[in-house]
Design a protein around this motif. Sequence first.
Motif, mmCIF file in Angstrom:
data_model
loop_
_atom_site.group_PDB
_atom_site.id
_atom_site.type_symbol
_atom_site.label_atom_id
_atom_site.label_comp_id
_atom_site.label_asym_id
_atom_site.label_seq_id
_atom_site.Cartn_x
_atom_site.Cartn_y
_atom_site.Cartn_z
ATOM 1 N N HIS A 207 -63.768 -68.815 0.464
ATOM 2 C CA HIS A 207 -64.213 -69.414 -0.776
ATOM 3 C C HIS A 207 -64.969 -68.399 -1.624
ATOM 4 N N ALA A 210 -69.975 -69.356 -5.454
ATOM 5 C CA ALA A 210 -70.135 -70.026 -6.741
ATOM 6 C C ALA A 210 -71.586 -70.337 -7.023
ATOM 7 N N HIS A 332 -65.056 -65.868 -10.522
ATOM 8 C CA HIS A 332 -64.157 -66.991 -10.234
ATOM 9 C C HIS A 332 -64.929 -68.218 -9.775
ATOM 10 N N GLY A 333 -66.117 -67.983 -9.194
ATOM 11 C CA GLY A 333 -66.916 -69.107 -8.700
ATOM 12 C C GLY A 333 -67.361 -70.066 -9.783
ATOM 13 N N ARG A 335 -65.508 -71.418 -11.903
ATOM 14 C CA ARG A 335 -64.508 -72.507 -11.929
ATOM 15 C C ARG A 335 -64.876 -73.573 -10.909
ATOM 16 N N SER A 336 -65.396 -73.136 -9.751
ATOM 17 C CA SER A 336 -65.865 -74.092 -8.748
ATOM 18 C C SER A 336 -67.084 -74.856 -9.244
ATOM 19 N N LYS A 339 -65.888 -77.467 -11.570
ATOM 20 C CA LYS A 339 -65.242 -78.550 -10.838
ATOM 21 C C LYS A 339 -66.282 -79.455 -10.172
ATOM 22 N N ASP A 340 -67.290 -78.841 -9.568
ATOM 23 C CA ASP A 340 -68.352 -79.624 -8.929
ATOM 24 C C ASP A 340 -69.094 -80.476 -9.958
ATOM 25 N N HIS A 359 -54.525 -76.172 -12.687
ATOM 26 C CA HIS A 359 -54.043 -76.277 -11.316
ATOM 27 C C HIS A 359 -52.744 -77.076 -11.303
#
Length: 410
Positions: A207, A210, A332-333, A335-336, A339-340, A359
């Motif tokens: 992972h 993030a 890139h984190g 994006r996580s 999303k969270d 996605h």
Amino acid sequence: MIGGTMGKLTALAVKNATAPGRYLDGEGLFLLVKPSGARSWLLRAQVDGKRREFGIGPAADIGLGEARERAAAIRKQYRAGVDPVAARRAARAAQREIPTFADAAETVHGEREGGWRNDKHKAQWLASLRAYAFPSLGTSRIDQIDAPMIRAALLPIWLEKPETARRVSQRIGTVLDWAHSNGWRPQEAPMRSVLMGLPRQPRRDRHFAAMPFTDVPAFCAAMEAAAPVAGRLGLLFTIYTASRSGEVRGAQWGEVDLAAKVWTIPADRMKAHRAHTVPLSPAALAVLERAAALRKSAKPSALVFPSRTGGELSDMTLAKVLRDAGQPFTVHGFRSAFKDWAAEETAFPDAVSEAALAHGDPDKVRKAYRRTDFLQLRRELMEAWAAFIAGPSGNVVPIQPRNAMRKGAA
């Protein structure tokens, strides 16, 4: 008393002056020897027509040369209209007002907790500092905390509890930066040097590291306030659009429709090889406006965020912005983090945030029957994300999308 003349004392004369009395050096500077044998330096001067005496310090600690330098500094102050005694008292009072790290952390938490929606995060933010930072840093004055002290606080948990250690590191940096903004520290938090001095943490999974979404607003505020260089603007645009860094680094002005407030990424630059339309929030448009001020070519193919040489930024450029800010996370984190945030703080369907991230849907049947890319809902979602990042002073984050849909709807 030595001769009663205005001649200068010598180091030998000072050493041999043991009889009680005042030994004149000149220009009001005396060596005072008390019956007890205690010896100290004294400056006599006329201030506002009144005779004043200023203690300079013990002769055991201050030599003749230093005593003369201090006397000269005091004389310079009162000639400039500054009362040296009052200035010294004010400096001491200011030192007493500088908070300890623990007091500063409590204050920072109190100031920010109103902007946090997640009660668990509110509690964990301060609890983690109390558990892992207060034992070694808590009683230290905020202006005296340096990189070695921070490293020493983090080292015991850096490898044993890597995720917790990263969060504690970030929160220590937040407290120190807050102190800097209040004038209690001459510099911002030295987190970059701290991280460089710690061992590399083991990678336990694949992972991307993030940043917690609750910390994104403060980070973006700092980035917005900094100089508008291409790497920093590119990172901000990446965060506001929840895009992949490669998509942003290759962004061209010809792909942006400012009137329609969209950015259309061609299929050959997308991971799934399908064109992707990104609705641009006011915050994302503001970044483009700042980037336009740096634009050197009117060609549609001109890069939005070019390197110094005019080419595409490297993938390490955006990462360097994070490292320079003392952040142990990946680009890139974000994006996580997005999303969270969408999952925990909004009622937008999961399909909408997935579409925002470009996605693909692994369910071929559902994918075959879907005829929408949720552009309008995605616009609302991205505007809500930007409003969340703007904080309490920004727009209210809409929890419900205008076109109500059940979470997870196809």
